[in-house]
Design an enzyme around this catalytic site. Structure first.
Site, mmCIF file in Angstrom:
data_model
loop_
_atom_site.group_PDB
_atom_site.id
_atom_site.type_symbol
_atom_site.label_atom_id
_atom_site.label_comp_id
_atom_site.label_asym_id
_atom_site.label_seq_id
_atom_site.Cartn_x
_atom_site.Cartn_y
_atom_site.Cartn_z
ATOM 1 C CG ASP A 13 -1.800 1.171 1.343
ATOM 2 O OD1 ASP A 13 -2.363 1.584 0.313
ATOM 3 O OD2 ASP A 13 -1.948 1.713 2.450
ATOM 4 C CG ASP A 15 -1.964 7.422 0.755
ATOM 5 O OD1 ASP A 15 -1.313 8.464 0.739
ATOM 6 O OD2 ASP A 15 -2.656 7.030 -0.211
#
Length: 225
Positions: A13, A15
């Site tokens: 991922d 963020d």
């Protein structure tokens, strides 16, 4: 601890996992909500993390019943975020892990709820690090029909690795958000969660860490540091 899996490919991922951007969303959204005496609570944040951005703004608008459209929420918040994104730093342990995996030729990619435009802003100051990824799948990719917690983005990422066909059981997803973990589990992939310390309900990830500094590659059959 024994080996949790035989991982050959790693999906990150972005963020709150590689880049320290999650707090920036809080600031940008709360700046708008201040006009309406509303608060962007942590519980609400947990509901929307990992979603496609417009869907997240729709949910915020509905939950808080504010007199502004989701489209306007997107526009205003993104204007607030542009300058903040350019200055974001990395999360603890992220750069060390990425460079270690690249050194050992472990295929990596990013699968993010960010749009392509947001992705460019966020990664602007980290191009050297991000370039070690094979590719990035973003939320506005036409092949991503549904955002996290649906598995679409991770399954698409798996299909795009250049190496021979990859099995989901040999993919490891690294996430910070409950919706991301749900998506990884739905894709039948191994998953490690690095949650915000305020999170109360931890989804059933295969491993939960305080930061990527605690990650041990050998736990998943990867080369040791």
């Amino acid at each position: 601890m024994g080996t949790l899996g035989n991982i050959t490919h790693v999906i990150f991922d972005l963020d709150g996992l590689i880049l320290n951007t999650e707090v920036l969303y809080d600031v940008a959204i709360q700046k708008i909500l201040d006009r309406f005496d509303k608060t962007y609570t942590y519980d609400l944040k947990m509901k929307v993390m990992g979603m496609k951005y417009h869907k997240a703004m729709e949910l915020i608008q509905k939950e808080l019943d504010i007199p502004i459209s989701p489209d306007d929420l997107v526009t205003e918040s993104m204007n607030n975020l542009k300058e903040l994104f350019m200055k974001c730093g990395t999360m603890p342990g992220a750069e060390k892990l990425i460079r270690h995996l690249e050194k050992h030729n472990i295929p990596m990619c990013i699968a993010t709820g960010s749009s392509s435009a947001d992705y460019q802003l966020k990664t602007h100051s980290h191009k050297d690090l991000i370039s070690l990824m094979e590719f990035a799948v973003r939320s506005d990719d036409p092949e991503v029909k549904f955002g996290k917690p649906n598995p679409d983005i991770f399954l698409l990422a798996m299909s795009r690795f250049k190496s021979p066909p990859v099995s989901s059981k040999n993919c490891l997803v690294l996430e910070d958000a409950p919706n991301g973990i749900k998506a990884a589990l739905a894709a039948e992939m191994m998953c490690v969660m690095v949650p915000d310390p305020r999170l109360q309900a931890i989804p059933p990830a295969h491993l939960v860490l305080k930061s990527l500094e605690e990650f041990s590659p050998t736990s998943f059959g990867l080369p040791p540091f």
